[in-house]
Design an enzyme around this catalytic site. Structure first.
Site, PDB file in Angstrom:
ATOM      1  N   THR A  68     -11.712 -11.653  -2.624  1.00  0.00           N
ATOM      2  CA  THR A  68     -10.397 -11.181  -3.015  1.00  0.00           C
ATOM      3  C   THR A  68     -10.557  -9.776  -3.584  1.00  0.00           C
ATOM      4  O   THR A  68     -11.634  -9.183  -3.506  1.00  0.00           O
ATOM      5  CB  THR A  68      -9.740 -12.160  -4.016  1.00  0.00           C
ATOM      6  N   LYS A  72     -12.354  -6.548  -0.591  1.00  0.00           N
ATOM      7  CA  LYS A  72     -12.079  -6.779   0.829  1.00  0.00           C
ATOM      8  C   LYS A  72     -12.509  -5.623   1.726  1.00  0.00           C
ATOM      9  O   LYS A  72     -12.823  -5.844   2.903  1.00  0.00           O
ATOM     10  CB  LYS A  72     -10.588  -7.083   1.041  1.00  0.00           C
ATOM     11  N   ASP A 109      -6.355 -14.056   6.293  1.00  0.00           N
ATOM     12  CA  ASP A 109      -5.000 -13.823   5.793  1.00  0.00           C
ATOM     13  C   ASP A 109      -4.021 -13.632   6.950  1.00  0.00           C
ATOM     14  O   ASP A 109      -2.901 -14.163   6.927  1.00  0.00           O
ATOM     15  CB  ASP A 109      -4.971 -12.582   4.902  1.00  0.00           C
ATOM     16  N   GLY A 134       1.254  -2.389  -0.075  1.00  0.00           N
ATOM     17  CA  GLY A 134      -0.132  -2.479  -0.529  1.00  0.00           C
ATOM     18  C   GLY A 134      -1.027  -3.156   0.496  1.00  0.00           C
ATOM     19  O   GLY A 134      -0.703  -3.239   1.684  1.00  0.00           O
ATOM     20  N   ARG A 157       7.647   2.762  -2.052  1.00  0.00           N
ATOM     21  CA  ARG A 157       8.047   3.538  -3.230  1.00  0.00           C
ATOM     22  C   ARG A 157       7.605   4.996  -3.192  1.00  0.00           C
ATOM     23  O   ARG A 157       8.120   5.813  -3.940  1.00  0.00           O
ATOM     24  CB  ARG A 157       7.474   2.891  -4.496  1.00  0.00           C
ATOM     25  N   ALA A 160       3.074   8.713  -0.179  1.00  0.00           N
ATOM     26  CA  ALA A 160       1.695   8.367   0.168  1.00  0.00           C
ATOM     27  C   ALA A 160       1.638   6.996   0.837  1.00  0.00           C
ATOM     28  O   ALA A 160       0.942   6.810   1.845  1.00  0.00           O
ATOM     29  CB  ALA A 160       0.816   8.387  -1.077  1.00  0.00           C
TER      30      ALA A 160
END
Length: 278
Positions: A68, A72, A109, A134, A157, A160
């Site tokens: 986690t 990763k 995942d 993210g 948001r 970048a």
């Protein structure tokens, strides 16, 4: 010499922080169902700096690792190879140790998201929306590359983050429209909404859930339900939670590490018992 079938076999989850991880409970439940009494699964608090040393100390009894944050991507240089799925998002959450000592990285995942969607009857959608940009959003985007036939709107948001998402979209060959987080409430009208944001980030838009919402996949599992998931459910929409993803990706990890198939129902039942006690 490779380990015998009855030799002790070890696996664990690594990350920092890691005390909150439910992976040990889920994997141990799978071992119990499979009758793997000689298998153990633990957790270790390991950060990026300590990861190479941890790998150097592993013996032949090790079968695999779950990873986690923040490991990763940090683990990739330590591996002999990674799967196409992991390479597509530069993220490995599963390491399998072969009998020849080779270390192979994979990502459960992405197929875990797809499996959770299919379990709820979602095979294909024409459009979708992702809240957040993210690391989890990149996996969600890769999963939607297999599910969504049209545009994926991603609400971010910062400039970048927008640039990162456009890069992932090009790499994954997904038709992406990057939108401003200030307009996130419009995402709630999509046929499929995937919320990948931290706890509390979507609370402000929960009140704007439409009268007839479709499907929400909120990757959080603690705290649960989120304000958005609770409102979505009250409105009659389909809600898929982070526990669904956690269970499906864990089942896939167990299968890769043990070469044995385990039922999703058993692992989910154990996870459900944990949350019922909270």
């Amino acid at each position: 010499m490779p380990p015998r079938a009855t030799d002790r076999r070890r696996a664990a989850v690594l990350g920092s922080p890691i005390a909150h991880s439910l992976s040990p409970v889920l994997h141990r439940a799978a071992y119990t169902e499979l009758g793997l009494a000689h298998w153990t699964y633990d957790r270790f608090d390991v950060d990026e700096a300590a990861l190479p040393g941890f790998f150097e100390g592993l013996g032949p009894e090790w079968a695999g690792l779950s990873l986690t944050m923040p490991l990763k991507r940090a683990v990739i240089p330590l591996l002999d190879s990674i799967s196409e799925t992991a390479a597509s998002v530069d993220a490995v959450n599963t390491v399998v140790f072969g009998e020849d000592g080779r270390k192979t990285g994979d990502n459960t995942d992405i197929p875990g998201i797809v499996a959770a969607l299919r379990e709820h009857g979602i095979e294909k959608v024409e459009t979708a929306a992702i809240l957040g940009a993210g690391a989890t959003a990149s996996s969600a985007l890769a999963a939607l590359a297999r599910v969504c036939t049209g545009e994926v709107a991603v609400y971010v948001r910062s400039a970048a983050r927008a640039a990162e998402i456009r890069g992932w979209a090009e790499r994954l060959d997904v038709n992406v429209r990057v939108a401003n987080w200030l307009d996130a409430e419009e995402a709630l009208h999509a046929p499929l909404v995937v919320a990948t944001t931290p706890a509390g980030a979507t609370d402000a838009i929960a009140a704007t859930v439409p009268e007839t919402p479709t499907t929400l996949f909120d990757v959080l599992y603690d705290p649960w339900p989120t304000a958005l998931a609770a409102r979505w459910s009250v409105r009659g929409g389909v809600v898929i939670g982070g526990l669904d993803l956690l269970v499906h990706q864990a089942v896939l990890q167990v299968e890769k590490m043990t070469s044995r198939a385990v039922t999703v129902q058993r692992v989910r039942a154990v996870a459900g018992e944990i949350f019922d006690r909270k």
